[in-house]
Every structure is written in structure tokens, then in C-alpha cells.
Design an enzyme around this catalytic site. Sequence first.
Site, mmCIF file in Angstrom:
data_model
loop_
_atom_site.group_PDB
_atom_site.id
_atom_site.type_symbol
_atom_site.label_atom_id
_atom_site.label_comp_id
_atom_site.label_asym_id
_atom_site.label_seq_id
_atom_site.Cartn_x
_atom_site.Cartn_y
_atom_site.Cartn_z
ATOM 1 N N HIS A 303 0.845 -1.188 0.000
ATOM 2 C CA HIS A 303 0.000 0.000 0.000
ATOM 3 C C HIS A 303 0.878 1.234 0.000
ATOM 4 O O HIS A 303 1.938 1.239 0.623
ATOM 5 C CB HIS A 303 -0.930 0.022 1.224
ATOM 6 C CG HIS A 303 -2.074 0.961 1.064
ATOM 7 N ND1 HIS A 303 -1.977 2.295 1.382
ATOM 8 C CD2 HIS A 303 -3.321 0.762 0.580
ATOM 9 C CE1 HIS A 303 -3.127 2.875 1.105
ATOM 10 N NE2 HIS A 303 -3.959 1.975 0.614
ATOM 11 N N ASP A 360 -7.844 -5.639 0.119
ATOM 12 C CA ASP A 360 -8.359 -6.502 -0.947
ATOM 13 C C ASP A 360 -7.899 -7.945 -0.850
ATOM 14 O O ASP A 360 -8.345 -8.787 -1.620
ATOM 15 C CB ASP A 360 -7.941 -5.932 -2.314
ATOM 16 C CG ASP A 360 -8.686 -4.656 -2.633
ATOM 17 O OD1 ASP A 360 -9.881 -4.591 -2.282
ATOM 18 O OD2 ASP A 360 -8.086 -3.732 -3.201
#
Length: 425
Positions: A303, A360
Site C-alpha cells: 500500500h 483486498d
Amino acid sequence: MNSARLTLNGNEFELPTLVGEEGEVGIDIAKLRGSSGAITLDPGYGNTGSCRSAITFVDGEKGILRYRGIAIDELSADASFEEVSHLLIHGELPTESTLKSFTSALAANNDLPKEMVTMIDAFPKDGHPMGILAAMMAALSTFYPDADPDADLDGVVAGLMGRAMSIAALSYRKQKGLGPLPEIDPSVSYAANFLRLSHAESGKEYKPSKVLEHALDMLLIVHADHEQNCSTSTVRMVGSSQANIFASMAGGICGLWGPLHGGANQAVLEMLEQIQANGGDCTKHMELVKDKESGVRLMGFGHRVYKNFDPRATIMKKACDEVLGELGIEDPLLDIARKLEKIALDDDFFVKRKLYPNVDFYSGIVYRAMGIPTDMFTVMFALGRMPGWLAHWKELRDEGSRIHRPRQIYTGYQARPYVPVADRG
Ligand code: CMC
């Protein structure tokens, strides 16, 4: 500290600094070009604050995510998606009566013009539902040209979120050959209504399981906002030109679609299925990921902001275990995901780069347990992110933002003459 000094070609420039509510420091370069002639260069915007915002706070080092000051753990455990939507858009949790009217407004505004139903039917049967959602979101502007969020914000928000749910459900029904949308049930939640609109078969009673309704509510909340990510920045970018609210949301949907952003949930599931089809060899897949020449990434990992853990992933992993446990589902893809995570967390390649599971990594396994097809996963993310996009759109409008228009460092030809076609070699 209240200013920074820049020395450029022997000249000194003083730049004001500002400190956010949580202590983050920014250097205000709004007047830099005017005073020095120079611009800044920050491809991918990793060091650029594009706005001031009071909506969501993320601390990537500490793994903190709060909407309007309230921790995501608390909201995902105790609040409803409708409450969280109100919190994001209006800044405060709703009172009981406001919540009631917001919930019924969502249910009362899910109708689609018959022309839109025909249009959805006309898309290819296996057309990607994100393409349908983006196109239909922009199309709403042609049916509701008078929608005026400045005069009736709640009405426009309800129409947008309610109809987005219907568009998503109808494209699912089209894929499955389930026929027209059933009636909405105004007495149940947004999550329950989505499940109803998607799954109810004509002429049959449908009541979604409480486990699925609760899980979907939580998934929507966890996705509801994430400050200046790619899709939200797109909404702000499009909105800054004073394009209408539907066009701005359609921009956000397109930004979300890519596999490096919201589309990662579909990509994770496809990666897990591929590993399964190749005999389930996780080590081999991880070798491929670590080989930079292969171009293969471990989808659902890493991320831009979180460099310790993604608090949404922690919530999601727990939900995944609970939902599959309560439904009595044993999904071999979950075993593969767990193995990949274990290998990554012990491997220097991932540890050194601070790559951890993101939101996710496990969400697709929960969607799968709900009977939602893989190509609908990113649509589910979009439905969840809608209140976040709307909150940012409103914030942008309220502050009277200038049009967003970045500069560039030009790397092309210097001036050269036009050569007529007959003289070109
Ligand atoms: N697998 C393998 N290597 C990775 C991964 C990954 N998933 N993510 C980053 N890296 C490596 C990358 O190759 C680079 O290595 P090096 O320094 O040797 O060149 C380093 O880690 C830094 O990567 P980056 O591309 O500069 O990081 P970024 O901040 O630009 O990208 C990201 C963030 C999320 C796009 C990226 O981590 C990624 O592609 N992840 C996989 C896709 C994914 O799961 N996206 C969902 C994000 S969460 C949902 C949401 O969008 O909100």
C-alpha cells in the site's frame, strides 16, 4: 516551526508551513512558482498534499484509519453503512430520526428510468459490470439534469446511492439471467436490499441471511473512504472543473477499476484461482513475484500509505474466518491465501519493502462466500466508496476550490518547423 527555506540558484525563498490536527507537517508551495519561477516534481504524488480535508485520517506507520475522528474498528463493529455514509457526508453521526429518513430515502430512490434498463440489457452479456456502472452513472445526468446538490444534497445523495445499487444489482441479474429487478423493501438496510435486488428470484420470497447482511454491511463500511486515493482524487479532479455530480462519480468509478486500486480484489481472486489450477504451489508463485523481471505482483499486498499493517485487512481477515465459519464453507482458496501471507510475512523481500496484506487480500473470499461473482467485486467496492466520494465532492465544493491543473516538466522537442508531407523522408 512555521516556515521552510528554499535556496534556488543563490536566491532564498521562505515557504510557509502548516501542521494538521494529527501533527503532520506540510510545506505550502502555493506561491512558489509566482515567486521563484520553479515548480515541484512528484510523479505519483507520494509527497504531495492536494488539499486540506476534515473527512478521513490515515496514519500509515501506525495502521490507523478514522472517519471523522472515529476508528474504523468501532464503526465496522457497531455502526451501519447508512450511519457511516451520513457521518462521512455530513460530518456527524445521524440522530435516530435523521437515520430513519436517510434509510427510507435510499430505498425510495432506487428506481431506474425504463430507458436505462433497456441500455443495461443492451450491453454484452459478459460486459464488465464496472464499465456498465461507470456508463450508467454518467447516463444518470441525462435523466436527472436538474439534480441540484446545492439545493437538495440529501435527495441527490439518496438518488445516486440508491440508483447505483440498482444498476449494480441489475447488471448482476443480467449476467445470471434472473430477469427484472424485484421491488425494494423499504423496511430493511441498504446491504439487505442489495442482496435482495441481486438474488431474489421472480415470484419467490427472499430473505437474506443475517450473516450475509451483516458481513456486507461491514464490507461497505470498511471501503467507505480512504482520503486522497486514486479514485477520490479523480472525483475531486473532475469535480474541480464544476462537472456535474454524476460525471464526477463516474470518474471515480473508472479510477477505482484498475488492478492497482479497487480492481485488486478481482485480481487477488484470479491469482488464487490460478495458483490452485497450477497445483497450489504457493512457493513457486512467490518466486515469480520476487523475480522483478516477471512483472508479477502479489495482488492484495502493499500500500502507498500503510507501511506496517492495513487495519482494514485485519478486520477483513477476521470477517472472512467468521463468515465462512458461520456459513460452514471450506474454501481452498482461503488456505492458499493464508499460505501466501505466511510466506510473505517471513520473507525478506516483503519485509524489507514493508509489504503487508491490504483490504483486498481477503475481501474477495468473503464476496465469493456471498455468491457474488468475481467481476462484481470491484462494483461492491464502488458501492461502499460512494459516500466517501460524495463527502469529498461536497468538501471540494464547500471550500470553493480552484480547478485542479497540475504543471509538468516538459521533456519533448524544442521549437522546430512544420515539414510539408511531400518533403518528409
Ligand atoms: N508485490 C510485489 N512487489 C511489490 C508489491 C506487490 N504487491 N507492491 C509493491 N512491491 C514492490 C515494488 O516492486 C517496489 O520494489 P522496488 O523498491 O524493489 O522497486 C516496492 O515494493 C515499492 O513499490 P511501489 O510500486 O513503489 O509502491 P506504490 O506505493 O507505488 O504502490 C500499490 C502501491 C498498492 C499500487 C502496490 O503495492 C501494488 O501494486 N500492490 C498490488 C495491487 C494491490 O493490491 N492494490 C490494492 C491496494 S489497497 C486498495 C485500494 O486501492 O485502496
